[in-house]
Enzyme design. Structure first.
Site, PDB file in Angstrom:
ATOM      1  N   GLU A  94      26.218  46.384  31.048  1.00  0.00           N
ATOM      2  CA  GLU A  94      26.738  47.620  31.798  1.00  0.00           C
ATOM      3  C   GLU A  94      27.991  48.092  31.117  1.00  0.00           C
ATOM      4  OE1 GLU A  94      24.629  47.494  36.155  1.00  0.00           O
ATOM      5  OE2 GLU A  94      26.504  46.668  35.986  1.00  0.00           O
ATOM      6  N   CYS A 107      34.824  51.806  29.617  1.00  0.00           N
ATOM      7  CA  CYS A 107      35.091  50.311  29.931  1.00  0.00           C
ATOM      8  C   CYS A 107      33.861  49.257  29.359  1.00  0.00           C
ATOM      9  CB  CYS A 107      35.010  50.150  31.404  1.00  0.00           C
ATOM     10  SG  CYS A 107      35.074  48.219  31.768  1.00  0.00           S
ATOM     11  N   CYS A 114      29.146  35.960  32.453  1.00  0.00           N
ATOM     12  CA  CYS A 114      30.713  35.422  32.491  1.00  0.00           C
ATOM     13  C   CYS A 114      31.038  34.133  32.819  1.00  0.00           C
ATOM     14  CB  CYS A 114      31.838  36.215  32.906  1.00  0.00           C
ATOM     15  SG  CYS A 114      33.401  35.953  32.688  1.00  0.00           S
ATOM     16  N   CYS A 118      35.082  33.974  38.316  1.00  0.00           N
ATOM     17  CA  CYS A 118      36.304  34.213  39.415  1.00  0.00           C
ATOM     18  C   CYS A 118      35.569  34.627  40.952  1.00  0.00           C
ATOM     19  CB  CYS A 118      37.133  35.317  38.955  1.00  0.00           C
ATOM     20  SG  CYS A 118      37.964  34.981  37.230  1.00  0.00           S
ATOM     21  N   CYS A 121      34.556  38.334  41.443  1.00  0.00           N
ATOM     22  CA  CYS A 121      33.635  39.137  40.573  1.00  0.00           C
ATOM     23  C   CYS A 121      32.288  38.965  40.485  1.00  0.00           C
ATOM     24  CB  CYS A 121      34.387  38.712  39.224  1.00  0.00           C
ATOM     25  SG  CYS A 121      33.504  39.879  37.735  1.00  0.00           S
ATOM     26  N   GLY A 159      32.258  39.886  31.094  1.00  0.00           N
ATOM     27  CA  GLY A 159      32.481  39.057  30.338  1.00  0.00           C
ATOM     28  C   GLY A 159      34.172  38.903  29.885  1.00  0.00           C
ATOM     29  N   GLU A 160      34.351  37.744  29.274  1.00  0.00           N
ATOM     30  CA  GLU A 160      35.905  37.249  29.144  1.00  0.00           C
ATOM     31  C   GLU A 160      35.986  37.477  27.725  1.00  0.00           C
ATOM     32  OE1 GLU A 160      39.551  36.481  28.280  1.00  0.00           O
ATOM     33  OE2 GLU A 160      39.227  36.573  30.224  1.00  0.00           O
ATOM     34  N   SER A 191      41.406  42.893  27.991  1.00  0.00           N
ATOM     35  CA  SER A 191      41.747  42.151  28.964  1.00  0.00           C
ATOM     36  C   SER A 191      41.709  40.647  29.098  1.00  0.00           C
ATOM     37  CB  SER A 191      41.273  42.497  30.368  1.00  0.00           C
ATOM     38  OG  SER A 191      39.674  42.249  30.280  1.00  0.00           O
ATOM     39  N   SER A 213      44.544  39.348  34.033  1.00  0.00           N
ATOM     40  CA  SER A 213      44.240  39.085  35.308  1.00  0.00           C
ATOM     41  C   SER A 213      45.262  38.239  35.868  1.00  0.00           C
ATOM     42  CB  SER A 213      42.835  38.799  35.417  1.00  0.00           C
ATOM     43  OG  SER A 213      42.059  39.769  34.663  1.00  0.00           O
ATOM     44  N   MET A 214      46.018  38.719  36.882  1.00  0.00           N
ATOM     45  CA  MET A 214      46.826  37.721  37.542  1.00  0.00           C
ATOM     46  C   MET A 214      46.415  37.492  38.888  1.00  0.00           C
ATOM     47  SD  MET A 214      50.818  38.203  38.956  1.00  0.00           S
ATOM     48  CE  MET A 214      51.433  38.509  37.570  1.00  0.00           C
ATOM     49  N   HIS A 215      46.132  38.632  39.738  1.00  0.00           N
ATOM     50  CA  HIS A 215      45.701  38.597  41.264  1.00  0.00           C
ATOM     51  C   HIS A 215      46.417  37.617  42.156  1.00  0.00           C
ATOM     52  CE1 HIS A 215      42.599  40.672  39.115  1.00  0.00           C
ATOM     53  NE2 HIS A 215      42.012  39.644  38.362  1.00  0.00           N
ATOM     54  N   HIS A 289      36.687  45.608  46.053  1.00  0.00           N
ATOM     55  CA  HIS A 289      35.501  45.829  46.491  1.00  0.00           C
ATOM     56  C   HIS A 289      34.645  44.901  46.686  1.00  0.00           C
ATOM     57  CE1 HIS A 289      36.738  49.940  44.803  1.00  0.00           C
ATOM     58  NE2 HIS A 289      37.125  49.478  43.745  1.00  0.00           N
ATOM     59  N   CYS A 332      35.661  48.198  39.554  1.00  0.00           N
ATOM     60  CA  CYS A 332      36.130  46.840  39.160  1.00  0.00           C
ATOM     61  C   CYS A 332      35.419  45.507  39.882  1.00  0.00           C
ATOM     62  CB  CYS A 332      37.742  46.727  39.180  1.00  0.00           C
ATOM     63  SG  CYS A 332      38.648  45.134  38.848  1.00  0.00           S
TER      64      CYS A 332
END
Length: 343
Positions: A94, A107, A114, A118, A121, A159-160, A191, A213-215, A289, A332
């Site tokens: 996608e 994007c 992935c 996480c 996700c 993906g990473e 990212s 990506s911290m979070h 989300h 996201c």
């Protein structure tokens, strides 16, 4: 499309020179092919009209452009469009087109699924199904109906990127090369959760922006949310970033999904400030989300604004990212092709 033929999309100018050399064509033909591919975005070799018919036939015998249009799209009420692109492996990814005034961001995905898993996700729940080639990555731009409108590209889809670094670097090289799209690297953001050795290589070999990506700034909590913390901690990641100059055009940012009562407190804000002290960067706060089977609460608007204001007052430039495409699962953390890939 003939699966036995080799693709032209995804080849660097040097590789195109090898192709024309092997086919006995003049060396300058490689530059002509590159221009037709990356500036004119042709869909067939026959469209390369300044190459002789004899040489076009030679090319067609062994090669094809490799452009594959999206097979489906969903349109959000806010103007966001989510496309479903086929990849050469027979799977799907996608891609999200986000128009916003005079900006239009794409994007893109770099993997099917992935490995990072996480907690928050949807792509991670899909599991890892394969890397995209540079041609697969570029096809999301090449075959996009709105490709001529694009102003920015973010590698924040499925993906990473650091887990498929060779192909991501090849794609960004072609996007920024004079013979390619000739984009400024400042229009591209890549990212990462932080992958040991790979992130450093990206920072050394690319001039594109980087988004981490911290979070959460707390190592134990981050490990719970993001298993990749075990391999390269957020502290180690920030220490690596300190070795690079982000005081000019290249930008470093941190992505921070806000979970209500979990990572949106003043304590977290203080730890973010301590962690990022002296590093030229920005923090992007992102609304969570919800995804099926994951019991994480979303922060409310007031708490997100409070976190933003606290960080900003204390010298950390912070924004709240507008949420786009939630109604079509394009926001996201919501991208997944598990069902489409037969899982």
């Amino acid at each position: 499309m003939d699966s036995e033929k080799q693709l032209l999309i995804g080849r660097t100018l040097g590789e195109l020179k090898v192709v024309v050399g092997e086919l006995g064509m003049p060396a300058f033909t490689a530059n002509q092919i590159a221009k037709w591919l990356y500036q004119q975005h042709v869909t067939s070799i026959d469209e390369m009209t300044n190459i002789s018919k004899v040489n076009r036939e030679k090319l067609k015998a062994l090669y094809e452009i490799g452009a594959m249009p999206p097979i489906d799209c969903q349109r959000s009420k806010d103007g966001t469009i989510k496309y479903l692109f086929p990849v050469r492996s027979g799977q799907f990814v996608e891609t999200v087109f986000i128009p916003d005034g005079d900006r239009a961001t794409l994007c893109v995905s770099c993997q099917v699924g992935c490995k990072m898993n996480c907690l928050f996700c949807q792509t991670g729940k899909q599991g890892f199904e394969g890397n995209l080639t540079a041609a697969d990555i570029l096809n999301q731009i090449y075959a996009l109906p709105e490709s001529d409108q694009l102003t920015n590209i973010v590698f924040m889809g499925q993906g990473e990127p650091m887990d498929n670094l060779d192909n991501v670097l090849r794609a960004t090289q072609i996007l920024t090369a004079d013979y390619g799209w000739a984009w400024s690297p400042k229009r591209i953001t890549v990212s990462s959760v932080g992958i040991k050795h790979k992130l450093q290589r990206f920072l050394d070999e690319s001039e594109c922006h980087v988004a981490i990506s911290m979070h959460t700034p707390l190592p134990e909590q981050r490990q719970m949310l993001m298993p990749a913390e075990r391999q390269m901690s957020i502290t180690e990641t920030v220490n690596l970033l300190r070795q690079y100059d982000f005081t000019h055009q290249r930008r470093c940012s941190f992505e921070y999904i806000c979970f209500g009562g979990l990572n949106d407190s003043t304590t977290h804000a203080r730890e973010i400030i301590r962690l990022l002290q002296g590093l030229e960067c920005r923090v992007n706060l992102i609304r969570f989300h919800e995804i099926p089977g994951v019991d994480l609460p979303a922060s409310d608007e007031r708490r997100m604004e409070s976190l933003r204001d606290y960080l900003t007052v204390h010298g950390v430039f912070t924004t709240i990212r507008a949420s786009r495409g939630q109604d079509i699962f394009a926001a996201c953390g919501l991208l997944s092709t598990a069902k489409k890939n037969g899982k």
